[in-house]
Design a protein around this motif. Structure first.
Motif, PDB file in Angstrom:
ATOM      1  N   GLY A 126      -3.775 -10.878  -6.483  1.00 33.36           N
ATOM      2  CA  GLY A 126      -3.911  -9.623  -5.748  1.00 33.36           C
ATOM      3  C   GLY A 126      -2.616  -8.838  -5.751  1.00 33.36           C
ATOM      4  O   GLY A 126      -1.539  -9.407  -5.641  1.00 33.36           O
ATOM      5  N   LEU A 127      -2.729  -7.534  -5.893  1.00 31.41           N
ATOM      6  CA  LEU A 127      -1.544  -6.689  -5.969  1.00 31.41           C
ATOM      7  C   LEU A 127      -0.725  -6.764  -4.683  1.00 31.41           C
ATOM      8  O   LEU A 127      -1.270  -6.628  -3.587  1.00 31.41           O
ATOM      9  CB  LEU A 127      -1.936  -5.229  -6.229  1.00 31.41           C
ATOM     10  CG  LEU A 127      -2.452  -4.911  -7.622  1.00 31.41           C
ATOM     11  CD1 LEU A 127      -2.879  -3.446  -7.699  1.00 31.41           C
ATOM     12  CD2 LEU A 127      -1.409  -5.208  -8.689  1.00 31.41           C
ATOM     13  N   PRO A 128       0.583  -6.962  -4.814  1.00 33.53           N
ATOM     14  CA  PRO A 128       1.445  -6.955  -3.631  1.00 33.53           C
ATOM     15  C   PRO A 128       1.625  -5.522  -3.127  1.00 33.53           C
ATOM     16  O   PRO A 128       1.370  -4.561  -3.864  1.00 33.53           O
ATOM     17  CB  PRO A 128       2.764  -7.529  -4.158  1.00 33.53           C
ATOM     18  CG  PRO A 128       2.750  -7.240  -5.614  1.00 33.53           C
ATOM     19  CD  PRO A 128       1.303  -7.268  -6.037  1.00 33.53           C
ATOM     20  N   PRO A 129       2.088  -5.360  -1.880  1.00 32.30           N
ATOM     21  CA  PRO A 129       2.208  -4.012  -1.296  1.00 32.30           C
ATOM     22  C   PRO A 129       3.040  -3.039  -2.129  1.00 32.30           C
ATOM     23  O   PRO A 129       2.714  -1.861  -2.205  1.00 32.30           O
ATOM     24  CB  PRO A 129       2.871  -4.259   0.060  1.00 32.30           C
ATOM     25  CG  PRO A 129       2.598  -5.675   0.377  1.00 32.30           C
ATOM     26  CD  PRO A 129       2.458  -6.395  -0.935  1.00 32.30           C
ATOM     27  N   PHE A 130       4.087  -3.526  -2.774  1.00 35.27           N
ATOM     28  CA  PHE A 130       4.938  -2.612  -3.520  1.00 35.27           C
ATOM     29  C   PHE A 130       4.272  -2.090  -4.798  1.00 35.27           C
ATOM     30  O   PHE A 130       4.755  -1.138  -5.398  1.00 35.27           O
ATOM     31  CB  PHE A 130       6.317  -3.230  -3.823  1.00 35.27           C
ATOM     32  CG  PHE A 130       6.300  -4.359  -4.827  1.00 35.27           C
ATOM     33  CD1 PHE A 130       6.493  -4.123  -6.174  1.00 35.27           C
ATOM     34  CD2 PHE A 130       6.104  -5.661  -4.402  1.00 35.27           C
ATOM     35  CE1 PHE A 130       6.490  -5.165  -7.090  1.00 35.27           C
ATOM     36  CE2 PHE A 130       6.101  -6.715  -5.307  1.00 35.27           C
ATOM     37  CZ  PHE A 130       6.298  -6.463  -6.651  1.00 35.27           C
ATOM     38  N   LEU A 131       3.152  -2.670  -5.192  1.00 37.11           N
ATOM     39  CA  LEU A 131       2.398  -2.176  -6.355  1.00 37.11           C
ATOM     40  C   LEU A 131       1.061  -1.558  -5.963  1.00 37.11           C
ATOM     41  O   LEU A 131       0.524  -0.728  -6.694  1.00 37.11           O
ATOM     42  CB  LEU A 131       2.132  -3.307  -7.357  1.00 37.11           C
ATOM     43  CG  LEU A 131       3.327  -3.891  -8.083  1.00 37.11           C
ATOM     44  CD1 LEU A 131       2.891  -5.059  -8.965  1.00 37.11           C
ATOM     45  CD2 LEU A 131       4.041  -2.838  -8.902  1.00 37.11           C
ATOM     46  N   ALA A 132       0.519  -1.960  -4.842  1.00 36.98           N
ATOM     47  CA  ALA A 132      -0.831  -1.559  -4.446  1.00 36.98           C
ATOM     48  C   ALA A 132      -1.007  -0.052  -4.321  1.00 36.98           C
ATOM     49  O   ALA A 132      -2.079   0.473  -4.602  1.00 36.98           O
ATOM     50  CB  ALA A 132      -1.227  -2.244  -3.144  1.00 36.98           C
ATOM     51  N   GLY A 133       0.028   0.668  -3.934  1.00 41.47           N
ATOM     52  CA  GLY A 133      -0.088   2.113  -3.748  1.00 41.47           C
ATOM     53  C   GLY A 133       0.158   2.924  -5.005  1.00 41.47           C
ATOM     54  O   GLY A 133       0.030   4.151  -4.987  1.00 41.47           O
ATOM     55  N   SER A 134       0.479   2.260  -6.091  1.00 42.70           N
ATOM     56  CA  SER A 134       0.794   2.967  -7.333  1.00 42.70           C
ATOM     57  C   SER A 134      -0.475   3.377  -8.084  1.00 42.70           C
ATOM     58  O   SER A 134      -1.455   2.644  -8.119  1.00 42.70           O
ATOM     59  CB  SER A 134       1.639   2.051  -8.233  1.00 42.70           C
ATOM     60  OG  SER A 134       1.839   2.649  -9.488  1.00 42.70           O
ATOM     61  N   ALA A 135      -0.430   4.557  -8.710  1.00 41.57           N
ATOM     62  CA  ALA A 135      -1.553   5.018  -9.532  1.00 41.57           C
ATOM     63  C   ALA A 135      -1.713   4.133 -10.767  1.00 41.57           C
ATOM     64  O   ALA A 135      -2.823   3.946 -11.261  1.00 41.57           O
ATOM     65  CB  ALA A 135      -1.336   6.473  -9.946  1.00 41.57           C
TER      66      ALA A 135
END
Length: 185
Positions: A126-135
């Motif tokens: 699962g994507l960590p927070p620092f990547l989750a918001g990236s397009a």
């Protein structure tokens, strides 16, 4: 052969720091520490509740997370017996951390895992927070890795390339041999 000082594993997210660190610690009969687990423990003491490092990151934001992480690393750098320490993936880029603190921890090993192996590992967990918001999370991950690479190089007394997906025990055996060879020089 047990190393004369602590062995500190650094590298990008999911490069195997914790898994390999546990195997090395078992091989040498020394304690194992994971700075993410240490950070979670410190957060629990300060906030009187438990949280995983991803939740801590979300709650404190990057700056708060990095400040707490730096305090944890500084405390670990104040000594202790020989041990194997797995650093969080962003520790080498932590702006609140003194470069001396990392040197004081022990013998630095950079687990240089190919990005083609690392990113699928991240997706599985699962994507960590620092990547989750990236397009484009993969492009952002690659950018972060390129940005951190010089910091990993500067940290490492031993760069250790991981080019293929192999059983952890096989990689740990090669890694232990490489570290022990360094100590026999």
């Amino acid at each position: 052969m047990v190393p004369a000082r602590s062995v500190v594993l650094a590298g990008i997210k999911h490069c195997g720091k914790t898994t390999l660190g546990r195997l090395l610690a078992r091989r040498w009969g020394v304690p194992f520490l994971d700075t993410d687990a240490e950070l979670e423990a410190e957060f629990a003491v300060r906030h009187k509740r438990s949280a995983g490092f991803r939740d801590i990151y979300r709650e404190l934001g990057e700056e708060g997370f990095r400040r707490l992480e730096a305090e944890v690393i500084d405390a670990l750098a104040d000594g202790g017996s020989v041990r194997v320490i797995a650093l969080g993936g962003g520790v080498v880029a932590n702006p609140f951390l003194s470069p001396d603190a990392l040197r004081k921890l022990g013998f630095g090993v950079w687990l240089d895992l190919k990005l083609e192996i690392a990113y699928p590992r991240i997706l599985r967990r699962g994507l960590p927070p620092f990547l989750a918001g990236s397009a484009d999370p993969e492009a952002e991950f690659r950018r972060i890795c390129r940005e951190r690479e010089p910091k990993f190089r500067a940290f490492a007394e031993l760069p250790f390339g991981i080019e293929t997906e192999e059983p952890a025990e096989t990689v740990a055996e090669r890694l232990a041999s490489a570290i022990e060879k360094e100590y026999s020089k």
